[in-house]
Each structure stands twice: as structure tokens, then as C-alpha cells.
Design a protein around this motif. Sequence first.
Motif, PDB file in Angstrom:
ATOM      1  N   ALA A   9       0.828  -1.209   0.000  1.00 10.95           N
ATOM      2  CA  ALA A   9       0.000   0.000   0.000  1.00 10.95           C
ATOM      3  C   ALA A   9       0.862   1.260   0.000  1.00 10.95           C
ATOM      4  N   LEU A  10       1.904   1.258   0.804  1.00 13.89           N
ATOM      5  CA  LEU A  10       2.757   2.445   0.892  1.00 13.89           C
ATOM      6  C   LEU A  10       3.631   2.597  -0.346  1.00 13.89           C
ATOM      7  N   SER A  11       3.975   1.487  -0.977  1.00 14.92           N
ATOM      8  CA  SER A  11       4.679   1.571  -2.263  1.00 14.92           C
ATOM      9  C   SER A  11       3.770   2.197  -3.315  1.00 14.92           C
ATOM     10  N   SER A  12       2.492   1.815  -3.291  1.00 11.93           N
ATOM     11  CA  SER A  12       1.530   2.407  -4.229  1.00 11.93           C
ATOM     12  C   SER A  12       1.393   3.904  -3.983  1.00 11.93           C
ATOM     13  N   ILE A  13       1.369   4.292  -2.711  1.00  8.02           N
ATOM     14  CA  ILE A  13       1.309   5.716  -2.387  1.00  8.02           C
ATOM     15  C   ILE A  13       2.554   6.428  -2.904  1.00  8.02           C
ATOM     16  N   LEU A  14       3.710   5.816  -2.718  1.00  4.80           N
ATOM     17  CA  LEU A  14       4.954   6.410  -3.220  1.00  4.80           C
ATOM     18  C   LEU A  14       4.902   6.592  -4.734  1.00  4.80           C
ATOM     19  N   HIS A  15       4.451   5.569  -5.447  1.00  5.53           N
ATOM     20  CA  HIS A  15       4.333   5.690  -6.907  1.00  5.53           C
ATOM     21  C   HIS A  15       3.325   6.785  -7.271  1.00  5.53           C
ATOM     22  N   GLY A  16       2.249   6.877  -6.493  1.00  6.23           N
ATOM     23  CA  GLY A  16       1.264   7.930  -6.738  1.00  6.23           C
ATOM     24  C   GLY A  16       1.846   9.314  -6.530  1.00  6.23           C
ATOM     25  N   GLU A  17       2.681   9.460  -5.508  1.00  9.03           N
ATOM     26  CA  GLU A  17       3.326  10.754  -5.267  1.00  9.03           C
ATOM     27  C   GLU A  17       4.288  11.101  -6.404  1.00  9.03           C
ATOM     28  N   GLN A  18       4.970  10.085  -6.939  1.00  4.76           N
ATOM     29  CA  GLN A  18       5.839  10.343  -8.088  1.00  4.76           C
ATOM     30  C   GLN A  18       5.006  10.798  -9.287  1.00  4.76           C
ATOM     31  N   GLY A  19       3.847  10.169  -9.461  1.00  9.94           N
ATOM     32  CA  GLY A  19       2.952  10.597 -10.529  1.00  9.94           C
ATOM     33  C   GLY A  19       2.499  12.029 -10.332  1.00  9.94           C
ATOM     34  N   ALA A  20       2.173  12.385  -9.092  1.00  8.39           N
ATOM     35  CA  ALA A  20       1.731  13.751  -8.804  1.00  8.39           C
ATOM     36  C   ALA A  20       2.851  14.755  -9.055  1.00  8.39           C
ATOM     37  N   LEU A  21       4.079  14.369  -8.730  1.00 10.33           N
ATOM     38  CA  LEU A  21       5.229  15.247  -8.988  1.00 10.33           C
ATOM     39  C   LEU A  21       5.368  15.514 -10.488  1.00 10.33           C
ATOM     40  N   ASN A  22       5.384  14.438 -11.269  1.00  9.31           N
ATOM     41  CA  ASN A  22       5.563  14.605 -12.712  1.00  9.31           C
ATOM     42  C   ASN A  22       4.391  15.332 -13.349  1.00  9.31           C
ATOM     43  N   LEU A  23       3.182  15.055 -12.861  1.00  6.45           N
ATOM     44  CA  LEU A  23       2.018  15.741 -13.418  1.00  6.45           C
ATOM     45  C   LEU A  23       2.075  17.233 -13.124  1.00  6.45           C
ATOM     46  N   SER A  24       2.420  17.590 -11.891  1.00  2.00           N
ATOM     47  CA  SER A  24       2.496  19.011 -11.543  1.00  2.00           C
ATOM     48  C   SER A  24       3.533  19.721 -12.400  1.00  2.00           C
ATOM     49  N   ALA A  25       4.661  19.055 -12.605  1.00  5.44           N
ATOM     50  CA  ALA A  25       5.689  19.642 -13.467  1.00  5.44           C
ATOM     51  C   ALA A  25       5.180  19.799 -14.892  1.00  5.44           C
ATOM     52  N   SER A  26       4.399  18.818 -15.353  1.00  6.31           N
ATOM     53  CA  SER A  26       3.885  18.891 -16.725  1.00  6.31           C
ATOM     54  C   SER A  26       2.896  20.038 -16.893  1.00  6.31           C
ATOM     55  N   LEU A  27       2.178  20.386 -15.821  1.00  4.63           N
ATOM     56  CA  LEU A  27       1.257  21.524 -15.907  1.00  4.63           C
ATOM     57  C   LEU A  27       2.012  22.827 -16.159  1.00  4.63           C
ATOM     58  N   CYS A  28       3.228  22.916 -15.653  1.00  5.45           N
ATOM     59  CA  CYS A  28       4.037  24.119 -15.894  1.00  5.45           C
ATOM     60  C   CYS A  28       4.339  24.297 -17.379  1.00  5.45           C
ATOM     61  N   HIS A  29       4.344  23.206 -18.115  1.00 12.94           N
ATOM     62  CA  HIS A  29       4.658  23.261 -19.540  1.00 12.94           C
ATOM     63  C   HIS A  29       3.465  23.673 -20.391  1.00 12.94           C
ATOM     64  N   ILE A  30       2.245  23.546 -19.852  1.00 15.05           N
ATOM     65  CA  ILE A  30       1.079  23.791 -20.707  1.00 15.05           C
ATOM     66  C   ILE A  30       0.173  24.924 -20.226  1.00 15.05           C
ATOM     67  N   LEU A  31       0.150  25.230 -18.933  1.00 10.61           N
ATOM     68  CA  LEU A  31      -0.712  26.311 -18.450  1.00 10.61           C
ATOM     69  C   LEU A  31      -0.100  27.661 -18.812  1.00 10.61           C
ATOM     70  N   ARG A  32      -0.888  28.519 -19.431  1.00 12.80           N
ATOM     71  CA  ARG A  32      -0.377  29.817 -19.881  1.00 12.80           C
ATOM     72  C   ARG A  32      -0.379  30.851 -18.764  1.00 12.80           C
ATOM     73  N   ASP A  33      -1.313  30.741 -17.850  1.00 12.77           N
ATOM     74  CA  ASP A  33      -1.453  31.760 -16.813  1.00 12.77           C
ATOM     75  C   ASP A  33      -0.267  31.711 -15.847  1.00 12.77           C
ATOM     76  N   PRO A  34       0.424  32.834 -15.621  1.00 10.38           N
ATOM     77  CA  PRO A  34       1.585  32.827 -14.720  1.00 10.38           C
ATOM     78  C   PRO A  34       1.241  32.403 -13.296  1.00 10.38           C
ATOM     79  N   GLY A  35       0.053  32.767 -12.820  1.00 12.11           N
ATOM     80  CA  GLY A  35      -0.350  32.359 -11.480  1.00 12.11           C
ATOM     81  C   GLY A  35      -0.569  30.860 -11.392  1.00 12.11           C
ATOM     82  N   ALA A  36      -1.214  30.299 -12.404  1.00 12.84           N
ATOM     83  CA  ALA A  36      -1.428  28.852 -12.437  1.00 12.84           C
ATOM     84  C   ALA A  36      -0.096  28.117 -12.531  1.00 12.84           C
ATOM     85  N   GLN A  37       0.817  28.671 -13.314  1.00  9.90           N
ATOM     86  CA  GLN A  37       2.149  28.070 -13.421  1.00  9.90           C
ATOM     87  C   GLN A  37       2.876  28.094 -12.079  1.00  9.90           C
TER      88      GLN A  37
END
Length: 281
Positions: free
Chosen positions: A103-131
Motif C-alpha cells: 500500500a505504501l509503495s503504491s502511495i509512493l508511486h502515486g506521489e511520483q505521478g503527482a510530482l511529474n504531473l504538476s511539473a507537466s502543468l508548468c509546460h502547458i498552463l499559460r497563466d503565470p499564477g497557475a504556473q
Amino acid sequence: MTEIRQITKDNAYDAVAPDDFPAMMEVDRYNARSTAFDKIISATHDHFWDPLDVKYIDFTEPFDLENQMIMPEEMVPELKLPCVQALDRKSQVKLANESARWALSSILHGEQGALNLSASLCHILRDPGAQEYAANQTREEARHVTAFAKYVQARWGKPLPVGTTLGGLLTDIVRAPEVYKKIVGMQMLVEGLAMGAFATLYAKSNDPLLVKLTQLVMTDEAFHHKFGKIWADRTIPNLSQEEQNIIEDWAAECFQTLLFNLVNPEQKQVIYGEFGLDWQK
């Protein structure tokens, strides 16, 4: 190439293609900053913590894995099976703790997914505040990855591999170019379910270190979920029926996948062989 369909009802969530960096250098964009995220950006300092600083959390705190279960027996469904009840007590404790490791390994993998997803939002969101918000969340998810990796290392040495179901969903969400898929999939569903999991671990775990860890993580996750709520408040009321159907179908697909990961023994089969258990029986 399939056309990317963004469903945008508020300029704060306007997006460009992941490879369209020139759009980020348009001069008018810099001053077109939404104030929608200013409060949660400013609050970042209020819930700061450092997983590498023992003033916040000490991963050398011991726990007797051989004789004590990380989670109460009633939280480990395998212990209700006759084939598991036939095992000796130490094997039952070990199986319960391997279940916690999964279960905790799954949480760790989920946190890695959240990290990469958040970084990916910086590449596509135009609004400086959202970035800026996405960049802040990326930093916070990075400390969650560090913290859960250190916890798993302290208790078991290394995490278990990600299950195919969870791994596939996280990959789809991170790679998706559509903002709604990222926000619904991660900020609302994965983060929402994670908050429930953290609350359970905080309330029920027998390991004081895990209780402390989940307490710290929850202070961050509440703000991450808020980012999704802002999107929902500004988007859902303005959707056409067709757009609503598209988003609901995606949400249902993500939820069904997450539910399958939580309850399907096939995803946990990696832990059963050591105990002579067949996940198919």
C-alpha cells in the motif's frame, strides 16, 4: 496526430501544447496573471516541512516489524482468509506488514505521478499564477516522494513495483495533454482518495513514524485538492452537455481503475508467493 481538445471555461486554465514553449514568451502573457491561486500560493510557507530535517520527522525511529503490525488486524483483509489464519503468528504479522508495504509503495508511486504531473502543468498552463501554483505543488510532491521513499527504506529497504493498473493510470494522466484530464484524474480523484488513505493511516496505524508522516503530508494535500476545486467551480457550471459527458466519462474511467487497484488481489500478487498463497484461489 490526434487533435488535443482542451475544455477551458476560465482563462486561468488556458493551455497550450506541451511543445509550444514560444507561447510562454509572448509578452502580453506575463501581465495576464490570474489572482485565483494567490491565497494557496502564499499559504505554502505556512505548511512548510522538510523530510530531511529531524526537527520535523526522524526516519530512524524504530518499529518491531517481526512482532507488530503496522496496521490493525481488522484493516488487513487477507487475515480473514482460512489459508492465512492457518499460518503461524509471525508469518501473519509479516504478511500484514507486506500488505502495508504494498500500500505504501503504491502511495509512493502515486506521489511520483503527482510530482511529474504538476511539473507537466508548468509546460502547458499559460497563466503565470497557475504556473506558479503548479511549480509550488511540484516542490511539495517532491518532498512527499522523498519522505515516503525514506519511510519505505527505513521499514523494508525498498518499495515494491507499481501494479499494472495503477502504473497505467498514472502514466495516462501524466502524459495527457488535456488540462481537464490531469486535474480530474490527479487533483480531484487521486489526491482525493489519497487524502482518505492518509486520514486512515493517521488514525489507525500502530507505527508512530507513519502517523507523523501522514500528518505532515495531509497539510500539503489539502491545498492540492483545492486547486482542483477551483477548476471545478469555474468549469463545471459552464459546460455543455457534450463537454460534461466527456469529463464524466473520464472521471468514471479513472475512478473505476483506482477502485480496481484497491480491491483486486491480482495487483497484490507480488506479496503472496512468499507465503505459499495463490492470488487466483
